[in-house]
Design a protein around this motif. Structure first.
Motif, PDB file in Angstrom:
ATOM      1  N   SER A 198      -3.497  -8.802  -8.328  1.00 15.03           N
ATOM      2  CA  SER A 198      -4.230  -8.125  -9.396  1.00 15.03           C
ATOM      3  C   SER A 198      -4.654  -6.721  -8.963  1.00 15.03           C
ATOM      4  O   SER A 198      -4.518  -5.763  -9.725  1.00 15.03           O
ATOM      5  CB  SER A 198      -5.448  -8.955  -9.800  1.00 15.03           C
ATOM      6  N   ALA A 199      -5.156  -6.602  -7.741  1.00 15.09           N
ATOM      7  CA  ALA A 199      -5.569  -5.293  -7.220  1.00 15.09           C
ATOM      8  C   ALA A 199      -4.366  -4.362  -7.101  1.00 15.09           C
ATOM      9  O   ALA A 199      -4.458  -3.171  -7.427  1.00 15.09           O
ATOM     10  CB  ALA A 199      -6.255  -5.465  -5.864  1.00 15.09           C
ATOM     11  N   LEU A 200      -3.232  -4.882  -6.667  1.00 14.01           N
ATOM     12  CA  LEU A 200      -2.028  -4.061  -6.537  1.00 14.01           C
ATOM     13  C   LEU A 200      -1.488  -3.649  -7.901  1.00 14.01           C
ATOM     14  O   LEU A 200      -0.957  -2.547  -8.059  1.00 14.01           O
ATOM     15  CB  LEU A 200      -0.955  -4.798  -5.741  1.00 14.01           C
ATOM     16  N   ARG A 201      -1.633  -4.518  -8.904  1.00 12.15           N
ATOM     17  CA  ARG A 201      -1.220  -4.134 -10.258  1.00 12.15           C
ATOM     18  C   ARG A 201      -2.069  -2.991 -10.770  1.00 12.15           C
ATOM     19  O   ARG A 201      -1.595  -2.132 -11.504  1.00 12.15           O
ATOM     20  CB  ARG A 201      -1.323  -5.329 -11.205  1.00 12.15           C
ATOM     21  N   HIS A 202      -3.331  -3.006 -10.428  1.00 11.55           N
ATOM     22  CA  HIS A 202      -4.238  -1.934 -10.843  1.00 11.55           C
ATOM     23  C   HIS A 202      -3.921  -0.639 -10.113  1.00 11.55           C
ATOM     24  O   HIS A 202      -3.926   0.433 -10.706  1.00 11.55           O
ATOM     25  CB  HIS A 202      -5.693  -2.342 -10.610  1.00 11.55           C
ATOM     26  N   ASP A 203      -3.638  -0.733  -8.796  1.00 10.18           N
ATOM     27  CA  ASP A 203      -3.333   0.452  -7.987  1.00 10.18           C
ATOM     28  C   ASP A 203      -2.444   0.041  -6.818  1.00 10.18           C
ATOM     29  O   ASP A 203      -2.935  -0.340  -5.753  1.00 10.18           O
ATOM     30  CB  ASP A 203      -4.613   1.104  -7.473  1.00 10.18           C
ATOM     31  N   ALA A 204      -1.137   0.127  -7.019  1.00 12.62           N
ATOM     32  CA  ALA A 204      -0.178  -0.278  -5.980  1.00 12.62           C
ATOM     33  C   ALA A 204      -0.222   0.647  -4.767  1.00 12.62           C
ATOM     34  O   ALA A 204       0.302   0.306  -3.720  1.00 12.62           O
ATOM     35  CB  ALA A 204       1.234  -0.327  -6.557  1.00 12.62           C
ATOM     36  N   ARG A 205      -0.877   1.790  -4.893  1.00  7.88           N
ATOM     37  CA  ARG A 205      -0.972   2.726  -3.774  1.00  7.88           C
ATOM     38  C   ARG A 205      -2.281   2.589  -3.006  1.00  7.88           C
ATOM     39  O   ARG A 205      -2.549   3.364  -2.091  1.00  7.88           O
ATOM     40  CB  ARG A 205      -0.828   4.160  -4.285  1.00  7.88           C
ATOM     41  N   ALA A 206      -3.094   1.624  -3.357  1.00  8.62           N
ATOM     42  CA  ALA A 206      -4.365   1.426  -2.650  1.00  8.62           C
ATOM     43  C   ALA A 206      -4.092   1.189  -1.167  1.00  8.62           C
ATOM     44  O   ALA A 206      -3.128   0.509  -0.797  1.00  8.62           O
ATOM     45  CB  ALA A 206      -5.124   0.243  -3.240  1.00  8.62           C
ATOM     46  N   SER A 207      -4.933   1.742  -0.320  1.00  4.01           N
ATOM     47  CA  SER A 207      -4.749   1.569   1.120  1.00  4.01           C
ATOM     48  C   SER A 207      -5.101   0.139   1.525  1.00  4.01           C
ATOM     49  O   SER A 207      -5.841  -0.561   0.836  1.00  4.01           O
ATOM     50  CB  SER A 207      -5.637   2.556   1.880  1.00  4.01           C
ATOM     51  N   ARG A 229       6.025 -10.614  -0.314  1.00  3.97           N
ATOM     52  CA  ARG A 229       7.325  -9.943  -0.456  1.00  3.97           C
ATOM     53  C   ARG A 229       8.444 -10.814   0.101  1.00  3.97           C
ATOM     54  O   ARG A 229       9.496 -10.955  -0.515  1.00  3.97           O
ATOM     55  CB  ARG A 229       7.304  -8.591   0.238  1.00  3.97           C
ATOM     56  N   ASP A 230       8.218 -11.413   1.262  1.00  7.53           N
ATOM     57  CA  ASP A 230       9.243 -12.272   1.887  1.00  7.53           C
ATOM     58  C   ASP A 230       9.586 -13.468   1.004  1.00  7.53           C
ATOM     59  O   ASP A 230      10.743 -13.886   0.934  1.00  7.53           O
ATOM     60  CB  ASP A 230       8.790 -12.767   3.263  1.00  7.53           C
ATOM     61  N   ARG A 231       8.576 -14.030   0.351  1.00  9.10           N
ATOM     62  CA  ARG A 231       8.790 -15.190  -0.527  1.00  9.10           C
ATOM     63  C   ARG A 231       9.404 -14.801  -1.860  1.00  9.10           C
ATOM     64  O   ARG A 231       9.861 -15.646  -2.613  1.00  9.10           O
ATOM     65  CB  ARG A 231       7.465 -15.894  -0.825  1.00  9.10           C
ATOM     66  N   GLY A 232       9.365 -13.523  -2.175  1.00  7.09           N
ATOM     67  CA  GLY A 232       9.907 -13.075  -3.453  1.00  7.09           C
ATOM     68  C   GLY A 232       8.897 -13.063  -4.576  1.00  7.09           C
ATOM     69  O   GLY A 232       9.264 -12.813  -5.723  1.00  7.09           O
ATOM     70  N   GLY A 271       8.914  -5.803  -5.921  1.00 11.06           N
ATOM     71  CA  GLY A 271       9.000  -4.357  -5.832  1.00 11.06           C
ATOM     72  C   GLY A 271       7.745  -3.692  -6.337  1.00 11.06           C
ATOM     73  O   GLY A 271       6.830  -4.339  -6.840  1.00 11.06           O
ATOM     74  N   PHE A 272       7.736  -2.402  -6.174  1.00  7.83           N
ATOM     75  CA  PHE A 272       6.639  -1.564  -6.646  1.00  7.83           C
ATOM     76  C   PHE A 272       7.257  -0.490  -7.516  1.00  7.83           C
ATOM     77  O   PHE A 272       8.416  -0.109  -7.337  1.00  7.83           O
ATOM     78  CB  PHE A 272       5.902  -0.930  -5.465  1.00  7.83           C
ATOM     79  N   THR A 273       6.513   0.001  -8.465  1.00  3.37           N
ATOM     80  CA  THR A 273       7.072   0.976  -9.387  1.00  3.37           C
ATOM     81  C   THR A 273       6.053   2.065  -9.692  1.00  3.37           C
ATOM     82  O   THR A 273       4.882   1.939  -9.355  1.00  3.37           O
ATOM     83  CB  THR A 273       7.532   0.284 -10.686  1.00  3.37           C
TER      84      THR A 273
END
Length: 148
Positions: free
Chosen positions: A17-26, A49-52, A56-58
């Motif tokens: 959820s956090a990555l969907r909001h900001d995939a560039r977050a540190s 990522r390994d599990r699939g 990806g990120f966009t």
């Protein structure tokens, strides 16, 4: 090495959820937000990522987010085993924003975006003519109350 098949836990879902909001977050910012260490965040992202689970990120440009004056959901019923062919055809249309497989009455739900109602009507007509489509229903999206 084959990735293990494990369901996402609550921390994984919060991280996604956090990555969907900001995939560039540190990693540091994510760690603070989630109350875990940077190492934990890094490990979780790598495992997802390994599990699939994360494929990806966009980048979403402002013009992309605001370009669709007309948006709709098209529910599609497919005859027999033609789903993969229909999905390939749908992927070739620039107005298709997302394709979801589902259970229940409809086999696919397709998110569409166009500039005008006339453009949407033209796309709907093209899709309805795809071989293997037995039925469809389309709803216009009027407002988005929450987006991921």
């Amino acid at each position: 090495m084959k990735a293990e098949s494990v369901e996402m836990d609550d921390l994984d879902r919060k991280l996604v959820s956090a990555l969907r909001h900001d995939a560039r977050a540190s990693l540091s910012d994510l760690a603070i937000l989630l109350g875990v260490s940077r190492t934990t965040v890094r490990g979780r992202i790598e495992r997802l990522r390994d599990r699939g689970d994360i494929v990806g990120f966009t980048v979403v440009l402002k013009e992309d987010a605001h370009r669709d004056a007309v948006r709709g959901l098209m529910m599609i019923g497919i005859e027999g085993r033609g789903a993969e062919r229909v999905i390939r055809l749908l992927n070739g249309l620039t107005s298709v924003r997302a394709i979801h497989s589902t259970n229940g009455r409809w086999d696919l739900i397709v998110e569409l975006g166009t500039e005008t109602l006339e453009d949407l009507d033209e796309v709907l007509g093209r899709i309805r003519r795809f071989e293997g489509i037995s039925a469809s229903e389309t709803n216009l999206l009027l407002a988005t109350r929450k987006a991921s």
